[in-house]
Scaffold this active site. Structure first.
Site, PDB file in Angstrom:
ATOM      1  CG  LEU A   1      22.729  62.943 -33.371  1.00  0.00           C
ATOM      2  CD1 LEU A   1      22.961  64.378 -32.910  1.00  0.00           C
ATOM      3  CD2 LEU A   1      21.617  62.906 -34.427  1.00  0.00           C
ATOM      4  N   GLY A   2      25.695  60.479 -31.133  1.00  0.00           N
ATOM      5  CA  GLY A   2      25.449  59.389 -30.199  1.00  0.00           C
ATOM      6  C   GLY A   2      24.753  59.901 -28.969  1.00  0.00           C
ATOM      7  NE  ARG A   3      24.652  55.253 -24.166  1.00  0.00           N
ATOM      8  CZ  ARG A   3      25.382  54.289 -24.702  1.00  0.00           C
ATOM      9  NH1 ARG A   3      26.494  54.584 -25.357  1.00  0.00           N
ATOM     10  NH2 ARG A   3      25.000  53.018 -24.592  1.00  0.00           N
ATOM     11  CB  ILE A   4      27.876  62.919 -25.661  1.00  0.00           C
ATOM     12  CG1 ILE A   4      28.216  62.094 -24.409  1.00  0.00           C
ATOM     13  CG2 ILE A   4      28.332  64.361 -25.493  1.00  0.00           C
ATOM     14  CD1 ILE A   4      29.695  61.903 -24.169  1.00  0.00           C
TER      15      ILE A   4
ATOM     16  NE  ARG B   1      31.865  54.645 -37.486  1.00  0.00           N
ATOM     17  CZ  ARG B   1      32.373  54.003 -36.442  1.00  0.00           C
ATOM     18  NH1 ARG B   1      31.946  52.787 -36.135  1.00  0.00           N
ATOM     19  NH2 ARG B   1      33.295  54.575 -35.692  1.00  0.00           N
TER      20      ARG B   1
ATOM     21  NE  ARG C   1      39.386  60.255 -25.134  1.00  0.00           N
ATOM     22  CZ  ARG C   1      38.495  60.375 -24.164  1.00  0.00           C
ATOM     23  NH1 ARG C   1      37.807  61.509 -24.039  1.00  0.00           N
ATOM     24  NH2 ARG C   1      38.275  59.387 -23.327  1.00  0.00           N
TER      25      ARG C   1
ATOM     26  CD  GLU D   1      43.318  65.918 -22.880  1.00  0.00           C
ATOM     27  OE1 GLU D   1      43.192  65.091 -21.947  1.00  0.00           O
ATOM     28  OE2 GLU D   1      42.375  66.288 -23.570  1.00  0.00           O
TER      29      GLU D   1
ATOM     30  CG  HIS E   1      39.789  65.689 -20.652  1.00  0.00           C
ATOM     31  ND1 HIS E   1      40.532  64.816 -21.419  1.00  0.00           N
ATOM     32  CD2 HIS E   1      38.525  65.187 -20.659  1.00  0.00           C
ATOM     33  CE1 HIS E   1      39.758  63.833 -21.866  1.00  0.00           C
ATOM     34  NE2 HIS E   1      38.530  64.050 -21.403  1.00  0.00           N
ATOM     35  CB  VAL E   2      36.667  69.889 -16.432  1.00  0.00           C
ATOM     36  CG1 VAL E   2      38.033  70.090 -15.823  1.00  0.00           C
ATOM     37  CG2 VAL E   2      36.269  71.095 -17.292  1.00  0.00           C
ATOM     38  N   GLY E   3      34.976  67.724 -18.842  1.00  0.00           N
ATOM     39  CA  GLY E   3      33.620  67.491 -19.321  1.00  0.00           C
ATOM     40  C   GLY E   3      32.740  66.717 -18.359  1.00  0.00           C
TER      41      GLY E   3
END
Length: 340
Positions: free
Chosen positions: A172-175, A195, A252, A281, A299-301
């Site tokens: 639950l960070g920025r993203i 964490r 990842r 990848e 991997h186009v986030g």
């Protein structure tokens, strides 16, 4: 860490240190073409060879390099750091830096930067798109129509409702927080594992990834990569998610036990998965390529014109600031080696 507004190209040209000697900036791995072009034209950056000539290049030029520009897909390991004895900063294009030996960089006083914040929205949007597509099976339905099967075989099977789902977020960070905010609009019940528990978070905290998975319908992976999170989502977590559960990964590939994931998807141990990242990848497990319960993205986030431009600008800002002052704009590790 200092958060700064990403500069425009005119600002970068105005602040680019023209006094920097050729050869002090090194590109490691492939980068966005316009970024690579700017590195070469404004900083006379060389590109590290990948073939047999790599050793000779490093022997001849390694001691002149003071800054490396790379990406989260390539990074700088301890061996390359040893071959660059005057390296002072590793500048990453992207938010991920798990391919760089950050602890060794810290020991050597080498600064490390990334491009946080500017890609948060697009990665969160991607997670929501994957979640909707995976549960509603829109991509599979599209293939069904294109193959002419609707007319010959009738309607596709019913899919799973998104609104009101119980969603767990790992990281639950920025993203992760941006994903949660978007899910609120779908009236989802949101929980998370992190964490550390996030103070004042409105979402339910689960003390372990296994307990989180066991309590939700959809598990979204948004944790940072690296050795500390490798296979954080292991077989035990996936089995706890269960045959009615869905996995969405925009973090990842290393965070998820990919072999266990493939086995459970194939055996009915999971209902489906939406994946933007993979372990090796661009290689993707063959078993996933024909599975209709899996949505696969390359991997186009962060892959929008606006976001990649902002990432490029912030990458160049970090490089310019380091070469001018010895500081990094968005440092993961502060540099302590003196600028030559």
């Amino acid at each position: 860490m200092t958060n700064a507004t990403a500069p425009g190209r005119d600002d970068l040209k105005a602040t680019a240190p023209q006094r920097v000697a050729a050869g002090t900036v090194l590109q490691v791995g492939p980068l966005k073409p316009s970024l690579a072009a700017t590195l070469a034209s404004e900083w006379s950056a060389a590109t590290l060879p990948t073939g047999p000539e790599r050793a000779g290049f490093l022997a001849e030029h390694g001691s002149a390099v003071t800054a490396v520009v790379t990406s989260g897909r390539t990074g700088v390991d301890a061996g390359l750091m040893a071959a660059l004895p005057h390296l002072g900063a590793i500048v990453h294009f992207g938010v991920g830096y798990d391919t760089t030996d950050v602890e060794r960089a810290r020991e050597l006083g080498i600064g490390v930067s990334n491009t946080p914040d500017v890609l948060t929205d697009c990665v969160a949007d991607t997670a929501i798109g994957l979640l909707i597509d995976t549960l509603r099976q829109f991509s599979a339905a599209d293939r069904y129509v294109r193959a002419g099967r609707w007319a010959s075989e009738g309607n596709v099977p019913l899919s799973r409702k998104v609104s009101g789902s119980r969603v767990g977020i790992i990281g639950l960070g920025r993203i992760g927080s941006a994903i949660a905010t978007r899910l609120e609009a779908f009236h989802c019940e949101i929980a998370y594992f992190n964490r550390n528990q996030v103070p004042d978070s409105p979402y339910r905290y689960a003390p372990s990834a296994v307990e989180l998975a066991a309590s939700v319908d959809v598990l979204v992976v948004a944790a940072a990569g690296g050795a500390g999170t490798r296979h954080l989502v292991g077989r035990d977590v996936l089995e706890a998610l269960g045959p009615d559960g869905y996995l969405i990964n925009v973090a990842r590939g290393s965070v998820v036990d990919e072999q266990a994931l493939v086995e459970l998807l194939g055996s009915g141990g999971l209902a489906g998965a939406g994946l933007d990242v993979f372990t090796a990848e661009p290689e993707v497990p063959t078993a996933l390529l024909t599975a209709d319960n899996v949505v696969l993205l390359p991997h186009v986030g962060s892959g929008t014109v606006q976001t990649r431009a902002a990432m490029e600008a912030l990458t160049l800002r970090n490089l310019a600031d380091y070469l001018e002052s010895g500081a990094l704009t968005t440092a993961v590790v502060e540099p302590h080696r003196a600028v030559r």
